[in-house]
Design a protein around this motif. Structure first.
Motif, PDB file in Angstrom:
ATOM      1  N   THR A  16       0.826  -1.202   0.000  1.00 13.31           N
ATOM      2  CA  THR A  16       0.000   0.000   0.000  1.00 13.31           C
ATOM      3  C   THR A  16       0.864   1.258   0.000  1.00 13.31           C
ATOM      4  O   THR A  16       0.665   2.162  -0.811  1.00 13.31           O
ATOM      5  CB  THR A  16      -0.945  -0.012   1.221  1.00 13.31           C
ATOM      6  OG1 THR A  16      -1.714  -1.215   1.187  1.00 13.31           O
ATOM      7  CG2 THR A  16      -1.857   1.182   1.221  1.00 13.31           C
ATOM      8  N   VAL A  17       1.821   1.316   0.901  1.00 16.20           N
ATOM      9  CA  VAL A  17       2.710   2.478   0.966  1.00 16.20           C
ATOM     10  C   VAL A  17       3.566   2.544  -0.296  1.00 16.20           C
ATOM     11  O   VAL A  17       3.785   3.623  -0.854  1.00 16.20           O
ATOM     12  CB  VAL A  17       3.590   2.433   2.240  1.00 16.20           C
ATOM     13  CG1 VAL A  17       4.660   3.512   2.216  1.00 16.20           C
ATOM     14  CG2 VAL A  17       2.715   2.574   3.486  1.00 16.20           C
ATOM     15  N   GLY A  18       4.021   1.398  -0.767  1.00 19.44           N
ATOM     16  CA  GLY A  18       4.846   1.362  -1.977  1.00 19.44           C
ATOM     17  C   GLY A  18       4.136   1.922  -3.187  1.00 19.44           C
ATOM     18  O   GLY A  18       4.715   2.697  -3.955  1.00 19.44           O
ATOM     19  N   ARG A  19       2.873   1.549  -3.370  1.00 17.54           N
ATOM     20  CA  ARG A  19       2.084   2.083  -4.497  1.00 17.54           C
ATOM     21  C   ARG A  19       1.993   3.606  -4.419  1.00 17.54           C
ATOM     22  O   ARG A  19       2.175   4.307  -5.405  1.00 17.54           O
ATOM     23  CB  ARG A  19       0.685   1.489  -4.508  1.00 17.54           C
ATOM     24  CG  ARG A  19       0.556   0.262  -5.326  1.00 17.54           C
ATOM     25  CD  ARG A  19      -0.910  -0.187  -5.450  1.00 17.54           C
ATOM     26  NE  ARG A  19      -0.931  -1.635  -5.500  1.00 17.54           N
ATOM     27  CZ  ARG A  19      -1.050  -2.433  -4.467  1.00 17.54           C
ATOM     28  NH1 ARG A  19      -1.212  -1.949  -3.266  1.00 17.54           N
ATOM     29  NH2 ARG A  19      -1.022  -3.731  -4.622  1.00 17.54           N
ATOM     30  N   GLY A  20       1.675   4.101  -3.238  1.00 13.37           N
ATOM     31  CA  GLY A  20       1.555   5.552  -3.052  1.00 13.37           C
ATOM     32  C   GLY A  20       2.868   6.265  -3.253  1.00 13.37           C
ATOM     33  O   GLY A  20       2.931   7.334  -3.867  1.00 13.37           O
ATOM     34  N   LEU A  21       3.937   5.694  -2.756  1.00 13.87           N
ATOM     35  CA  LEU A  21       5.265   6.286  -2.905  1.00 13.87           C
ATOM     36  C   LEU A  21       5.680   6.305  -4.373  1.00 13.87           C
ATOM     37  O   LEU A  21       6.233   7.291  -4.859  1.00 13.87           O
ATOM     38  CB  LEU A  21       6.268   5.507  -2.054  1.00 13.87           C
ATOM     39  CG  LEU A  21       7.623   6.144  -1.789  1.00 13.87           C
ATOM     40  CD1 LEU A  21       7.477   7.515  -1.154  1.00 13.87           C
ATOM     41  CD2 LEU A  21       8.462   5.231  -0.900  1.00 13.87           C
ATOM     42  N   ALA A  22       5.381   5.232  -5.094  1.00 15.45           N
ATOM     43  CA  ALA A  22       5.713   5.171  -6.523  1.00 15.45           C
ATOM     44  C   ALA A  22       4.982   6.275  -7.293  1.00 15.45           C
ATOM     45  O   ALA A  22       5.574   6.921  -8.170  1.00 15.45           O
ATOM     46  CB  ALA A  22       5.356   3.798  -7.096  1.00 15.45           C
ATOM     47  N   LEU A  23       3.726   6.503  -6.958  1.00 13.58           N
ATOM     48  CA  LEU A  23       2.974   7.590  -7.616  1.00 13.58           C
ATOM     49  C   LEU A  23       3.619   8.938  -7.326  1.00 13.58           C
ATOM     50  O   LEU A  23       3.805   9.755  -8.226  1.00 13.58           O
ATOM     51  CB  LEU A  23       1.520   7.603  -7.135  1.00 13.58           C
ATOM     52  CG  LEU A  23       0.599   6.556  -7.729  1.00 13.58           C
ATOM     53  CD1 LEU A  23      -0.742   6.544  -7.008  1.00 13.58           C
ATOM     54  CD2 LEU A  23       0.397   6.807  -9.217  1.00 13.58           C
ATOM     55  N   LEU A  24       3.952   9.164  -6.073  1.00 13.64           N
ATOM     56  CA  LEU A  24       4.553  10.427  -5.661  1.00 13.64           C
ATOM     57  C   LEU A  24       5.907  10.653  -6.338  1.00 13.64           C
ATOM     58  O   LEU A  24       6.221  11.761  -6.776  1.00 13.64           O
ATOM     59  CB  LEU A  24       4.710  10.437  -4.139  1.00 13.64           C
ATOM     60  CG  LEU A  24       5.048  11.759  -3.476  1.00 13.64           C
ATOM     61  CD1 LEU A  24       3.932  12.770  -3.685  1.00 13.64           C
ATOM     62  CD2 LEU A  24       5.266  11.539  -1.989  1.00 13.64           C
ATOM     63  N   LEU A  25       6.686   9.590  -6.456  1.00 15.33           N
ATOM     64  CA  LEU A  25       8.031   9.690  -7.035  1.00 15.33           C
ATOM     65  C   LEU A  25       8.043   9.529  -8.558  1.00 15.33           C
ATOM     66  O   LEU A  25       9.097   9.617  -9.171  1.00 15.33           O
ATOM     67  CB  LEU A  25       8.949   8.632  -6.414  1.00 15.33           C
ATOM     68  CG  LEU A  25       9.176   8.720  -4.912  1.00 15.33           C
ATOM     69  CD1 LEU A  25      10.018   7.543  -4.437  1.00 15.33           C
ATOM     70  CD2 LEU A  25       9.819  10.038  -4.536  1.00 15.33           C
ATOM     71  N   VAL A  74       9.973   1.317  -7.457  1.00 22.83           N
ATOM     72  CA  VAL A  74       9.647   1.114  -6.052  1.00 22.83           C
ATOM     73  C   VAL A  74       9.179  -0.334  -5.961  1.00 22.83           C
ATOM     74  O   VAL A  74       8.320  -0.762  -6.727  1.00 22.83           O
ATOM     75  CB  VAL A  74       8.538   2.077  -5.579  1.00 22.83           C
ATOM     76  CG1 VAL A  74       8.110   1.744  -4.149  1.00 22.83           C
ATOM     77  CG2 VAL A  74       9.015   3.526  -5.667  1.00 22.83           C
ATOM     78  N   LEU A  75       9.762  -1.085  -5.041  1.00 23.97           N
ATOM     79  CA  LEU A  75       9.485  -2.512  -4.914  1.00 23.97           C
ATOM     80  C   LEU A  75       9.035  -2.858  -3.502  1.00 23.97           C
ATOM     81  O   LEU A  75       9.742  -2.571  -2.538  1.00 23.97           O
ATOM     82  CB  LEU A  75      10.745  -3.319  -5.262  1.00 23.97           C
ATOM     83  CG  LEU A  75      10.696  -4.827  -5.015  1.00 23.97           C
ATOM     84  CD1 LEU A  75       9.637  -5.488  -5.902  1.00 23.97           C
ATOM     85  CD2 LEU A  75      12.072  -5.441  -5.256  1.00 23.97           C
ATOM     86  N   ALA A  76       7.864  -3.479  -3.391  1.00 24.70           N
ATOM     87  CA  ALA A  76       7.398  -4.037  -2.117  1.00 24.70           C
ATOM     88  C   ALA A  76       7.761  -5.510  -2.117  1.00 24.70           C
ATOM     89  O   ALA A  76       7.522  -6.216  -3.102  1.00 24.70           O
ATOM     90  CB  ALA A  76       5.897  -3.857  -1.974  1.00 24.70           C
ATOM     91  N   THR A  77       8.354  -5.984  -1.036  1.00 24.69           N
ATOM     92  CA  THR A  77       8.799  -7.372  -0.946  1.00 24.69           C
ATOM     93  C   THR A  77       7.939  -8.148   0.040  1.00 24.69           C
ATOM     94  O   THR A  77       7.219  -7.566   0.851  1.00 24.69           O
ATOM     95  CB  THR A  77      10.264  -7.439  -0.475  1.00 24.69           C
ATOM     96  OG1 THR A  77      10.346  -6.863   0.831  1.00 24.69           O
ATOM     97  CG2 THR A  77      11.190  -6.718  -1.429  1.00 24.69           C
ATOM     98  N   GLY A  78       8.039  -9.464  -0.014  1.00 23.68           N
ATOM     99  CA  GLY A  78       7.373 -10.317   0.958  1.00 23.68           C
ATOM    100  C   GLY A  78       8.094 -10.234   2.298  1.00 23.68           C
ATOM    101  O   GLY A  78       9.282  -9.899   2.360  1.00 23.68           O
ATOM    102  N   GLY A  79       7.387 -10.563   3.365  1.00 24.98           N
ATOM    103  CA  GLY A  79       7.941 -10.446   4.710  1.00 24.98           C
ATOM    104  C   GLY A  79       9.181 -11.283   4.974  1.00 24.98           C
ATOM    105  O   GLY A  79      10.030 -10.913   5.767  1.00 24.98           O
ATOM    106  N   GLY A  80       9.325 -12.409   4.279  1.00 20.62           N
ATOM    107  CA  GLY A  80      10.466 -13.287   4.520  1.00 20.62           C
ATOM    108  C   GLY A  80      11.649 -13.070   3.598  1.00 20.62           C
ATOM    109  O   GLY A  80      12.611 -13.837   3.635  1.00 20.62           O
ATOM    110  N   ILE A  81      11.623 -12.017   2.813  1.00 24.37           N
ATOM    111  CA  ILE A  81      12.687 -11.768   1.824  1.00 24.37           C
ATOM    112  C   ILE A  81      14.068 -11.699   2.473  1.00 24.37           C
ATOM    113  O   ILE A  81      15.066 -12.057   1.859  1.00 24.37           O
ATOM    114  CB  ILE A  81      12.388 -10.476   1.013  1.00 24.37           C
ATOM    115  CG1 ILE A  81      13.210 -10.438  -0.277  1.00 24.37           C
ATOM    116  CG2 ILE A  81      12.649  -9.225   1.835  1.00 24.37           C
ATOM    117  CD1 ILE A  81      12.628 -11.209  -1.405  1.00 24.37           C
TER     118      ILE A  81
END
Length: 181
Positions: A16-25, A74-81
């Motif tokens: 969610t934050v990644g999507r928003g950050l990608a739009l902003l950037l 901007v990349l969102a990763t899985g929790g276990g990355i």
């Protein structure tokens, strides 16, 4: 230009934050788990069911390597990355935002989800989240350029907080003019 990567536990809000950050950037956004699902044609729980966690982690590493080969994303990763040392080394070459969320908040956000294999396989999901936090928090800290304390807040506020932190630490990635919009 370096990529911006979001790491943190399940339920931290990375996508969610990644999507928003990608739009902003004005950058392309990718979610490594979604990309794995697109590539395989099945969801993450199905991969866990047929290949186990190790099979999934192998796919995750390959996807991370491929996505970080791109520029300006901007990349969102899985929790276990962060569980694999080779992933941590790849991540350290980029600007990494660790969304650090208390276990109580993680539990609140994930308790009804059926798409969390590591939680679905236990009778005590909250205890499992605590165990995962103990193991993974130091690894997230190891790769983090910036640590953001997650809490209940509106998405817009979380995105603004991420951009402010980027401005302070990496102004080349998040210029002030863009963040003030």
């Amino acid at each position: 230009m370096q990529n911006v990567v979001l790491v943190g536990p399940m339920g931290a809000g990375k996508s969610t934050v990644g999507r928003g950050l990608a739009l902003l950037l004005k950058r392309a956004f990718f979610d490594s788990d979604q990309e794995i699902e697109k590539r395989t044609g099945v969801d993450i729980p199905t991969i866990f069911e047929f290949e186990g966690e190790e099979g999934f982690r192998h796919r995750e590493t390959e996807m991370l390597r491929e996505l970080l080969g791109r520029e300006n994303i901007v990349l969102a990763t899985g929790g276990g990355i962060v569980m694999r040392p080779e992933n941590r080394e790849l991540l350290k070459q980029h600007c990494v935002l660790y969304l650090r969320v208390p276990v109580a908040e993680q539990y609140r956000r994930t308790r009804k989800s059926r798409r969390r294999p590591l939680l679905n396989a236990t009778d005590d999901p909250r205890k499992r989240l605590e165990e995962l936090f103990q193991v993974r928090d130091p690894l997230y800290q190891e790769v983090a350029t910036i640590v953001l304390q997650g809490r209940s807040q509106r998405v817009r506020d979380a995105v603004q907080a991420a951009c402010k932190a980027l401005q302070a630490e990496r102004p080349d990635i998040c210029p002030i003019a863009r963040a003030e919009r």
